[in-house]
Design a protein around this motif. Structure first.
Motif, PDB file in Angstrom:
ATOM      1  N   PRO A 181       0.634  33.495  -5.163  1.00 13.39           N
ATOM      2  CA  PRO A 181      -0.218  32.698  -4.450  1.00 13.39           C
ATOM      3  C   PRO A 181      -1.681  32.314  -4.787  1.00 13.39           C
ATOM      4  O   PRO A 181      -2.490  31.794  -3.903  1.00 13.39           O
ATOM      5  N   ARG A 182      -2.147  33.134  -5.737  1.00 14.02           N
ATOM      6  CA  ARG A 182      -3.715  32.770  -6.137  1.00 14.02           C
ATOM      7  C   ARG A 182      -3.536  32.091  -7.537  1.00 14.02           C
ATOM      8  O   ARG A 182      -3.252  32.816  -8.644  1.00 14.02           O
ATOM      9  N   THR A 183      -3.647  30.574  -7.475  1.00 15.01           N
ATOM     10  CA  THR A 183      -3.603  29.860  -8.802  1.00 15.01           C
ATOM     11  C   THR A 183      -4.422  28.841  -8.376  1.00 15.01           C
ATOM     12  O   THR A 183      -4.533  28.017  -7.273  1.00 15.01           O
ATOM     13  N   GLU A 184      -4.944  28.234  -9.569  1.00 15.41           N
ATOM     14  CA  GLU A 184      -5.883  26.902  -9.347  1.00 15.41           C
ATOM     15  C   GLU A 184      -5.260  25.818 -10.144  1.00 15.41           C
ATOM     16  O   GLU A 184      -5.591  24.608 -10.278  1.00 15.41           O
ATOM     17  N   THR A 185      -3.843  26.026 -10.436  1.00 13.81           N
ATOM     18  CA  THR A 185      -3.052  25.155 -11.179  1.00 13.81           C
ATOM     19  C   THR A 185      -2.360  23.981 -10.218  1.00 13.81           C
ATOM     20  O   THR A 185      -1.772  24.596  -9.262  1.00 13.81           O
ATOM     21  N   ASP A 186      -2.442  22.699 -10.609  1.00 17.27           N
ATOM     22  CA  ASP A 186      -1.583  21.856  -9.628  1.00 17.27           C
ATOM     23  C   ASP A 186      -1.089  20.945 -10.428  1.00 17.27           C
ATOM     24  O   ASP A 186      -0.821  19.563 -10.200  1.00 17.27           O
ATOM     25  N   ARG A 187      -0.361  21.627 -11.391  1.00 20.10           N
ATOM     26  CA  ARG A 187       0.515  20.634 -12.276  1.00 20.10           C
ATOM     27  C   ARG A 187       1.675  21.598 -12.751  1.00 20.10           C
ATOM     28  O   ARG A 187       1.517  22.660 -13.135  1.00 20.10           O
ATOM     29  N   PHE A 188       3.029  21.178 -12.572  1.00 19.31           N
ATOM     30  CA  PHE A 188       4.238  22.117 -12.901  1.00 19.31           C
ATOM     31  C   PHE A 188       4.388  22.082 -14.338  1.00 19.31           C
ATOM     32  O   PHE A 188       4.061  21.268 -15.113  1.00 19.31           O
ATOM     33  N   PRO A 189       4.784  23.123 -14.844  1.00 17.84           N
ATOM     34  CA  PRO A 189       5.330  23.236 -16.433  1.00 17.84           C
ATOM     35  C   PRO A 189       6.347  22.261 -16.511  1.00 17.84           C
ATOM     36  O   PRO A 189       7.099  21.874 -15.704  1.00 17.84           O
ATOM     37  N   LYS A 190       6.400  21.836 -17.776  1.00 18.72           N
ATOM     38  CA  LYS A 190       7.165  20.650 -18.353  1.00 18.72           C
ATOM     39  C   LYS A 190       8.605  21.259 -18.176  1.00 18.72           C
ATOM     40  O   LYS A 190       9.628  20.280 -17.734  1.00 18.72           O
ATOM     41  N   ASN A 191       8.921  22.510 -18.249  1.00 15.29           N
ATOM     42  CA  ASN A 191      10.423  23.063 -18.207  1.00 15.29           C
ATOM     43  C   ASN A 191      10.753  23.448 -16.970  1.00 15.29           C
ATOM     44  O   ASN A 191      11.679  24.325 -16.748  1.00 15.29           O
ATOM     45  N   MET A 192      10.040  23.038 -15.801  1.00 12.22           N
ATOM     46  CA  MET A 192      10.494  23.752 -14.342  1.00 12.22           C
ATOM     47  C   MET A 192      11.718  23.004 -14.146  1.00 12.22           C
ATOM     48  O   MET A 192      12.023  21.810 -14.193  1.00 12.22           O
ATOM     49  N   ASP A 193      12.505  23.912 -13.486  1.00 10.50           N
ATOM     50  CA  ASP A 193      13.809  23.213 -13.034  1.00 10.50           C
ATOM     51  C   ASP A 193      13.886  23.149 -11.404  1.00 10.50           C
ATOM     52  O   ASP A 193      14.171  23.914 -10.606  1.00 10.50           O
ATOM     53  N   PHE A 194      13.493  21.728 -11.262  1.00 12.97           N
ATOM     54  CA  PHE A 194      13.229  21.337  -9.994  1.00 12.97           C
ATOM     55  C   PHE A 194      14.396  21.107  -9.246  1.00 12.97           C
ATOM     56  O   PHE A 194      14.577  21.791  -7.832  1.00 12.97           O
TER      57      PHE A 194
ATOM     58  N   THR B  29       1.059  -1.038  -0.009  1.00 10.03           N
ATOM     59  CA  THR B  29       0.012  -0.119  -0.026  1.00 10.03           C
ATOM     60  C   THR B  29       0.769   1.354  -0.184  1.00 10.03           C
ATOM     61  O   THR B  29       2.144   0.989   0.548  1.00 10.03           O
ATOM     62  N   SER B  30       0.084   2.236  -0.357  1.00 10.85           N
ATOM     63  CA  SER B  30       0.944   3.415  -0.421  1.00 10.85           C
ATOM     64  C   SER B  30       0.438   4.667   0.200  1.00 10.85           C
ATOM     65  O   SER B  30      -0.972   4.684   0.174  1.00 10.85           O
ATOM     66  N   ASN B  31       0.917   5.605   0.576  1.00 10.76           N
ATOM     67  CA  ASN B  31       0.656   7.000   1.094  1.00 10.76           C
ATOM     68  C   ASN B  31       1.153   7.832   0.195  1.00 10.76           C
ATOM     69  O   ASN B  31       2.208   8.268   0.169  1.00 10.76           O
ATOM     70  N   TRP B  32       0.185   8.411  -0.601  1.00 15.82           N
ATOM     71  CA  TRP B  32       0.543   9.299  -1.922  1.00 15.82           C
ATOM     72  C   TRP B  32       1.220  10.843  -1.471  1.00 15.82           C
ATOM     73  O   TRP B  32       0.791  11.490  -0.549  1.00 15.82           O
ATOM     74  N   ALA B  33       2.434  10.955  -2.020  1.00 19.55           N
ATOM     75  CA  ALA B  33       2.699  12.367  -1.804  1.00 19.55           C
ATOM     76  C   ALA B  33       1.969  13.265  -2.450  1.00 19.55           C
ATOM     77  O   ALA B  33       0.979  12.924  -3.428  1.00 19.55           O
ATOM     78  N   PRO B  34       1.882  14.707  -1.839  1.00 19.76           N
ATOM     79  CA  PRO B  34       0.814  15.778  -2.314  1.00 19.76           C
ATOM     80  C   PRO B  34       1.259  16.199  -3.725  1.00 19.76           C
ATOM     81  O   PRO B  34       2.203  16.031  -4.226  1.00 19.76           O
ATOM     82  N   LEU B  35      -0.165  16.642  -4.140  1.00 20.02           N
ATOM     83  CA  LEU B  35       0.132  17.229  -5.577  1.00 20.02           C
ATOM     84  C   LEU B  35       0.581  18.649  -5.347  1.00 20.02           C
ATOM     85  O   LEU B  35       0.654  19.233  -4.358  1.00 20.02           O
ATOM     86  N   PRO B  36       0.992  19.238  -6.674  1.00 20.63           N
ATOM     87  CA  PRO B  36       1.605  20.511  -6.327  1.00 20.63           C
ATOM     88  C   PRO B  36       0.413  21.486  -5.786  1.00 20.63           C
ATOM     89  O   PRO B  36      -0.709  21.189  -5.930  1.00 20.63           O
ATOM     90  N   LEU B  37       0.794  22.484  -5.010  1.00 21.58           N
ATOM     91  CA  LEU B  37      -0.146  23.474  -4.216  1.00 21.58           C
ATOM     92  C   LEU B  37      -1.002  24.591  -4.948  1.00 21.58           C
ATOM     93  O   LEU B  37      -0.242  25.222  -5.791  1.00 21.58           O
ATOM     94  N   THR B  38      -2.080  24.600  -4.704  1.00 23.86           N
ATOM     95  CA  THR B  38      -2.995  25.465  -5.321  1.00 23.86           C
ATOM     96  C   THR B  38      -3.333  26.428  -3.975  1.00 23.86           C
ATOM     97  O   THR B  38      -3.281  26.203  -2.901  1.00 23.86           O
ATOM     98  N   THR B  39      -4.184  27.651  -4.406  1.00 32.48           N
ATOM     99  CA  THR B  39      -4.568  28.506  -3.504  1.00 32.48           C
ATOM    100  C   THR B  39      -5.549  27.888  -2.444  1.00 32.48           C
ATOM    101  O   THR B  39      -5.379  27.960  -1.090  1.00 32.48           O
ATOM    102  N   VAL B  40      -6.258  27.031  -3.077  1.00 35.87           N
ATOM    103  CA  VAL B  40      -7.621  26.469  -2.183  1.00 35.87           C
ATOM    104  C   VAL B  40      -7.125  25.443  -0.958  1.00 35.87           C
ATOM    105  O   VAL B  40      -7.288  25.591  -0.016  1.00 35.87           O
TER     106      VAL B  40
END
Length: 294
Positions: free
Chosen positions: A60-73, A16-27
């Motif tokens: 800090p005001r965003t509904e997006t929960d996926r990072f851009p493909k070119n993000m330099d993590f 079983t797994s405990n999933w890591a969080p999704l990227p952070l949205t305002t809500v």
């Protein structure tokens, strides 16, 4: 019941797994900060906007929960490696390729702003206590997003005693992974170990207890619960939910009161007599039956 012996119907162990969080949205940030720090939604946004204007976090005001493909993590993680608190974990993500992973992708993208994430490192010396809490939360959430899920083994045991069937389960945590840095969630192995038995085996029961109880009415809504319901039902946006909640409190439609004690203490929203009257009045107007009404 038939004596004090029960029969093992099944014993099943699965990963079983405990999933890591999704990227952070305002809500999500508003809900989490209300749960973890008892911040109101408006207070959370006010603090986050100050951190953004100071260059510490992204918009800090965003509904997006996926990072851009070119993000330099790796660059963002490297900037956090100097921290005395979470720096060692950040460095481990950089050094151990088996620990880092591309963040999960959610289903929302407002096409305007990326998920909330740290932009530069700060030791927090220039921040007040609440600002440090929120900055640390954003950093730990981001590092958690870049980590693998926690893993474990879930065991389910089913017994039959006479005509009745009973089921219990237990958890053994194998790897904490993202939970090493995202300290706001907990996932622990069960205190009671499931015995090693086989299907068809007879086991002796040492005690049995019959309990009685009754259902309870639902508790008043907490602010995180209200934020979640507003988000699900399309009431307000990531930018206005906090204002809506603040407005109904300001106009005395609800009050915010303490409930519970100790660690279970939380603030709940209690409708006032004026609030009930307003809701009843809207109900009698019959907006639902008016074509084109909101």
């Amino acid at each position: 019941m038939d004596g004090n012996e029960a029969t093992v119907v099944s014993l099943d162990t699965k990963p079983t797994s405990n999933w890591a969080p999704l990227p952070l949205t305002t809500v999500e940030m508003q809900k989490d900060c209300a749960r973890f720090f008892k911040f109101s939604a408006k207070q959370t946004l006010t603090i986050a906007e100050k951190l953004y204007n100071s260059g510490f976090i992204s918009y800090p005001r965003t509904e997006t929960d996926r990072f851009p493909k070119n993000m330099d993590f790796k660059k963002l993680i490297q900037s956090q490696a100097q921290s005395q608190t979470w720096g060692q974990y950040a460095q481990m993500l950089l050094n151990d390729g088996s620990k880092f992973r591309q963040p999960r992708e959610g289903s929302h993208d407002d096409k305007a702003h990326p998920p909330i994430h740290p932009v530069i490192f700060t030791s927090g010396e220039s921040l007040n206590a609440n600002e440090r809490k929120l900055y640390e939360y954003v950093v730990r959430r981001f590092l958690g997003c870049c980590s693998k899920d926690a893993t474990g083994l879930r065991t389910s045991l089913t017994l039959k005693w006479g005509t009745e069937t009973f089921t219990t389960s237990g958890l053994i945590v194998k790897e904490l992974n993202y939970l090493e840095v995202y300290i706001y969630n907990s996932w622990e192995s069960s205190k009671s170990k499931i015995p090693e038995v086989q299907a068809g085996e007879k086991v002796t029961l040492t005690s049995a207890q019959l309990s009685t109880g009754k259902t309870s009415p639902p508790s008043p809504l907490t602010e995180p619960e209200l934020i979640a319901l507003m988000d699900i039902n399309g009431i307000g946006t990531d930018a206005t939910i906090a204002e809506h909640i603040e407005k109904i409190i300001e106009r005395s439609y609800v009050t915010k009161e303490d409930q519970g004690r100790g660690k279970s203490k939380s603030k709940v929203l209690i409708p006032t007599e004026l609030g009930y009257a307003l809701a009843e009045g809207f109900g009698q107007i019959g907006f639902d039956s008016i074509p084109g009404a909101p």
